[in-house]
Design an enzyme around this catalytic site. Sequence first.
Site, mmCIF file in Angstrom:
data_model
loop_
_atom_site.group_PDB
_atom_site.id
_atom_site.type_symbol
_atom_site.label_atom_id
_atom_site.label_comp_id
_atom_site.label_asym_id
_atom_site.label_seq_id
_atom_site.Cartn_x
_atom_site.Cartn_y
_atom_site.Cartn_z
ATOM 1 N N ARG A 31 -6.275 1.174 4.095
ATOM 2 C CA ARG A 31 -5.121 1.668 3.331
ATOM 3 C C ARG A 31 -4.590 0.605 2.072
ATOM 4 N NH1 ARG A 31 -3.081 0.166 8.262
ATOM 5 N NH2 ARG A 31 -1.068 -1.399 8.644
ATOM 6 N N HIS A 90 0.748 -0.995 0.173
ATOM 7 C CA HIS A 90 -0.098 0.095 -0.151
ATOM 8 C C HIS A 90 0.904 1.020 -0.143
ATOM 9 C CE1 HIS A 90 0.898 0.997 4.087
ATOM 10 N NE2 HIS A 90 1.005 -0.205 4.555
ATOM 11 N N HIS A 126 0.624 -5.531 2.665
ATOM 12 C CA HIS A 126 1.316 -4.788 3.479
ATOM 13 C C HIS A 126 2.782 -5.221 3.363
ATOM 14 C CE1 HIS A 126 -2.209 -2.980 5.342
ATOM 15 N NE2 HIS A 126 -2.651 -4.299 5.094
ATOM 16 N N GLU A 174 -1.320 -6.508 7.849
ATOM 17 C CA GLU A 174 -0.058 -6.137 8.270
ATOM 18 C C GLU A 174 0.195 -7.032 9.572
ATOM 19 O OE1 GLU A 174 3.219 -5.866 8.367
ATOM 20 O OE2 GLU A 174 3.185 -3.770 7.684
#
Length: 345
Positions: free
Chosen positions: A150, A101, A274, A204
């Site tokens: 995100r 991202h 991520h 993440e």
Amino acid sequence: MAMRTMCNTAGNGARGMDVLQSKRVAGARSNREVCRLGTWNGLRLEDQRRPGGRVLVLVAATRSRRRVGVACGVRASAVPVSNGAAIVDNTVDAALILIRHGESLWNSKNLFTGCVDVPLSEKGVNEAIEAGKRISDIPVDIIFTSALIRAQMTAMLAMTQHRRQKVPVILHNESERAKAWSRIFSTDTDDQVIPVVTAWELNERMYGELQGLNKKETADKFGQDKVREWRRSYDVPPPNGESLEMCAERAVAYFKEKVVPELDAGKNVLIAAHGNSLRSIIMYLDKLTSQEVIELELSTGIPMLYTLKKTGFHRRGSPVGPTVAGVYALTEDLARYRDQLDSKS
């Protein structure tokens, strides 16, 4: 006349295809009879009765000419039909695009983010758009993202730049009501949609008690070596958080269970996720050691391209990323897809 047929694809077993309508078309030039069965992976499926027998053919139409067996980077061979079923010889390399991202608002403030659901910064929005330009010539059939905004923003913004202009639509399968409420009732509209699957397994890694703390202040408090151990070691987690090893366990398991079958079916996949979940997947793809993976750095908003062949995954783009768009080493099939887009321009 309503019909139902079975289509067997390499690596995916038997797949049923409901055909709402079929239409017989006279083939004046080739002395053939065509029965249009429906669509498969964006291609029109035809049962053609020719002087030499019956064949099942995947057909793509362009504005300028009709092309048989080529669309969206997919090439399929026509083979004889027997017992109401057909075998499609799928000999094409499937594409896998990985994008970390763009910069988030907490990245810009130098804060540990982890699984806190923070959106992109203005720079991150621009990075996502730039990433989309880099992959605008590469076919995308399905998108996987994490459950965090995100990553989802990055995928959505990237696809606004794609030359085919298909619309990414998030699938809501969390309940029967969610599925019913988000159903698309137009076949034509559905054909212009790219499904987006969100999964927490691609999140993440969870940074535990570090989430929301300033990275520099944390290093000053606990020491550079200790914070580096939390951030860069493979199997040492931060307080009440996940290690990279723990993140890799869930991310790679999800990749193998949910993403690889799509690639085996010949679909081209984009994953927007991520730094640590993607490092975990790259560790699996490139067969990296635990020491090699902790040294791997992924830039925000820079796509990586892999292709899946019979011999396994092959990287076609660097994790550092090209300095200009369009410098990926495309396969013959991906180049054909790019040329097909050019013919429509």
